[in-house]
Every structure is written in C-alpha cells, then in structure tokens.
Design a protein around this motif. Structure first.
Motif, short mmCIF file in Angstrom:
data_model
loop_
_atom_site.label_atom_id
_atom_site.label_comp_id
_atom_site.label_asym_id
_atom_site.label_seq_id
_atom_site.Cartn_x
_atom_site.Cartn_y
_atom_site.Cartn_z
N UNK A 13 -33.73 -11.62 -9.55
CA UNK A 13 -32.72 -11.70 -10.60
C UNK A 13 -31.81 -12.86 -10.26
N UNK A 14 -31.87 -13.90 -11.06
CA UNK A 14 -31.05 -15.08 -10.83
C UNK A 14 -29.90 -15.08 -11.84
N UNK A 15 -28.70 -15.24 -11.33
CA UNK A 15 -27.51 -15.16 -12.18
C UNK A 15 -26.81 -16.51 -12.27
N UNK A 16 -26.52 -16.90 -13.50
CA UNK A 16 -25.72 -18.11 -13.71
C UNK A 16 -24.28 -17.67 -13.89
N UNK A 17 -23.60 -17.50 -12.77
CA UNK A 17 -22.25 -16.95 -12.78
C UNK A 17 -21.50 -17.45 -11.56
N UNK A 18 -20.21 -17.64 -11.74
CA UNK A 18 -19.40 -18.02 -10.60
C UNK A 18 -19.14 -16.79 -9.74
N UNK A 19 -19.00 -16.99 -8.49
CA UNK A 19 -18.65 -15.93 -7.55
C UNK A 19 -19.60 -14.74 -7.66
N UNK A 63 -29.12 -12.76 -2.01
CA UNK A 63 -28.86 -14.04 -1.36
C UNK A 63 -27.76 -14.70 -2.17
N UNK A 64 -26.52 -14.56 -1.70
CA UNK A 64 -25.39 -15.06 -2.47
C UNK A 64 -25.41 -16.58 -2.60
N UNK A 65 -25.98 -17.26 -1.64
CA UNK A 65 -26.05 -18.72 -1.71
C UNK A 65 -26.95 -19.18 -2.85
N UNK A 66 -27.88 -18.32 -3.25
CA UNK A 66 -28.82 -18.66 -4.33
C UNK A 66 -28.50 -17.91 -5.62
N UNK A 67 -27.40 -17.15 -5.62
CA UNK A 67 -27.06 -16.34 -6.80
C UNK A 67 -28.23 -15.46 -7.24
N UNK A 68 -28.91 -14.89 -6.27
CA UNK A 68 -30.15 -14.17 -6.56
C UNK A 68 -30.15 -12.82 -5.86
#
Length: 116
Positions: A22-28, A72-77
C-alpha cells in the motif's frame, strides 16, 4: 489529494503466499496508523491487521501466525505478508490510513483469490 494504491493481489493456491503493498501519497505517513481490511462477497468488511505509528501491531484471530503487517515510512509504504493462505482468505483487501483525529483514507482494494 491523498491517494492510496494497493497492489500484490492475485490468484494463489491454498498454502501459498502473497505480499500486498500500500503506497500512500501523503505527507507525514509515519503519523498514521495503517489498517488492512478485507471484504468477502456477501460479508461485512473486517479488520485483518493494523500497525500504529509506533510500530505496534494487531491481528484478527484467524490470521495470527500467518500474516505479518509492516511499514516502511521512508517509502510511504505498508505491507501485508500473507502466508499459508486458505480459501477463506479470499476477499478484496483494502488499505486504510487512520489518523489520531478520527479521519482516514482508503485505497481502492486489491483482489486476493485462494483456490486450487
């Protein structure tokens, strides 16, 4: 606009494995809990697994020991590793980002079919 894109679903034989992403296009991204839900035909949507911003995880009883949620917060995933899959795991799987303030975001879902 926030977007969540799930991938990794498909057809697998009983006993097989799949990894959903699940890849998110979101800040923070790191500030949100990630929850995987699933919905089988004719059934209500149910929580499968969750991971909060601190990495604490929780699982629905029927998937404990078989599924692993991670992020993986670095990958927003976020990921859902699904092992020893059973026919009853067949469902559309949804990723949900949940904030501490009561709002959240949903992905479009990815189909998982477990069948021989």
């Amino acid at each position: 606009q926030v977007q969540l894109v799930e991938s990794g679903g498909g057809l697998v034989q009983p006993g097989g494995s799949l990894r959903l992403s699940c890849v998110a296009s979101i800040r923070i991204f790191s500030a949100y809990a990630v929850v995987w839900y699933r919905q089988a035909p004719g059934k209500q949507r149910e929580l499968v697994a969750s991971i909060d911003s601190g990495g604490f995880t929780n699982y629905e009883d029927s998937v404990k020991g078989r599924f692993v949620i991670s992020r993986d917060n670095a990958k927003n995933t976020a990921y859902l590793q699904m092992n020893s899959l059973k026919p009853e795991d067949t469902a559309v799987y949804y990723c949900h980002l949940r904030s501490d303030y009561g709002y959240g975001y949903w992905g479009q879902g990815t189909q998982v079919t477990v069948s021989s």
